[in-house]
Design a protein around this motif. Sequence first.
Motif, PDB file in Angstrom:
ATOM      1  N   GLY A  20       0.832  -1.213   0.000  1.00 49.11           N
ATOM      2  CA  GLY A  20       0.000   0.000   0.000  1.00 49.11           C
ATOM      3  C   GLY A  20       0.856   1.247   0.000  1.00 49.11           C
ATOM      4  N   SER A  21       1.939   1.202   0.744  1.00 45.59           N
ATOM      5  CA  SER A  21       2.805   2.366   0.826  1.00 45.59           C
ATOM      6  C   SER A  21       3.495   2.634  -0.488  1.00 45.59           C
ATOM      7  N   PHE A  22       3.820   1.573  -1.204  1.00 43.76           N
ATOM      8  CA  PHE A  22       4.499   1.724  -2.481  1.00 43.76           C
ATOM      9  C   PHE A  22       3.649   2.578  -3.425  1.00 43.76           C
ATOM     10  N   PHE A  23       2.392   2.200  -3.549  1.00 42.95           N
ATOM     11  CA  PHE A  23       1.546   2.953  -4.465  1.00 42.95           C
ATOM     12  C   PHE A  23       1.200   4.340  -3.919  1.00 42.95           C
ATOM     13  N   ALA A  24       1.128   4.416  -2.599  1.00 41.62           N
ATOM     14  CA  ALA A  24       0.835   5.728  -2.022  1.00 41.62           C
ATOM     15  C   ALA A  24       1.987   6.695  -2.230  1.00 41.62           C
ATOM     16  N   LEU A  26       4.123   6.610  -4.656  1.00 40.55           N
ATOM     17  CA  LEU A  26       4.167   6.992  -6.051  1.00 40.55           C
ATOM     18  C   LEU A  26       3.207   8.136  -6.340  1.00 40.55           C
ATOM     19  N   GLY A  27       2.105   8.181  -5.667  1.00 40.65           N
ATOM     20  CA  GLY A  27       1.099   9.225  -5.961  1.00 40.65           C
ATOM     21  C   GLY A  27       1.153  10.417  -5.045  1.00 40.65           C
ATOM     22  N   GLN A  33       8.481  12.408   0.709  1.00 38.23           N
ATOM     23  CA  GLN A  33       9.446  13.180   1.502  1.00 38.23           C
ATOM     24  C   GLN A  33       9.425  12.774   2.964  1.00 38.23           C
ATOM     25  N   GLY A  34       8.211  12.488   3.485  1.00 38.76           N
ATOM     26  CA  GLY A  34       8.114  12.075   4.888  1.00 38.76           C
ATOM     27  C   GLY A  34       8.771  10.730   5.129  1.00 38.76           C
TER      28      GLY A  34
END
Length: 207
Positions: A20-24, A26-27, A33-34
């Motif tokens: 989930g973080s991967f796609f988040a 990317l968008g 940055q965080g």
Amino acid sequence: MTHPNPTPSSLLSRIAIAIGSFFAILGDARLAQGVLRLRAGEALAADAPPREVRVEVPVEKIVETRIEVPVERVVERALEVHAPTAALQLLGLLQRQARFVDFVQEDVAGYGDAEIGAAARVVHEGCRKVLAEHFSLAPVRSEPEGSRVTLPAGFDAAAVHVSGNVVGQPPFAGTLAHRGWQAEDVRLPQITDPQAARILAQAEVEL
């Protein structure tokens, strides 16, 4: 405030979070940055210790305002009430020496000027004698009548009467019409019975 330690995630949960973080990431550039800051060791905002920040807030100066209402100063003046005894004494003296009360109370309408003049001479002589014996009189103003005088500011209005074209404030300049009189001493006889002073002239009975 201290947060409790979260329960460690399972492997499957971490895989789901990573995907989930991967796609988040990317968008969302800010999320990316965080994540970079977290990986660099920066603490989360929730984990950062509270920092005391002093902020000086200007305090409005409190000015106490007093409204002073002028209060008229009350000056108590003692009213002198004279007993009528002294006035009755004087009338009694004028009656005895000059027949003053008789003269004033007489209806002179039926008398001639010569008769009134003769009676006035007697009254004048007696009144003058009473004044000389019981009073010390002096003029209010020492200047001769008819001379020019100047009344300065603050002159004694009880002693000097100003008449004519009175405009503005003193000093006043004018002609002395009358010097005035003032009593410097009074020498009335002592009496033992004030009620007796009411008898200005005894009634006379001829037997």
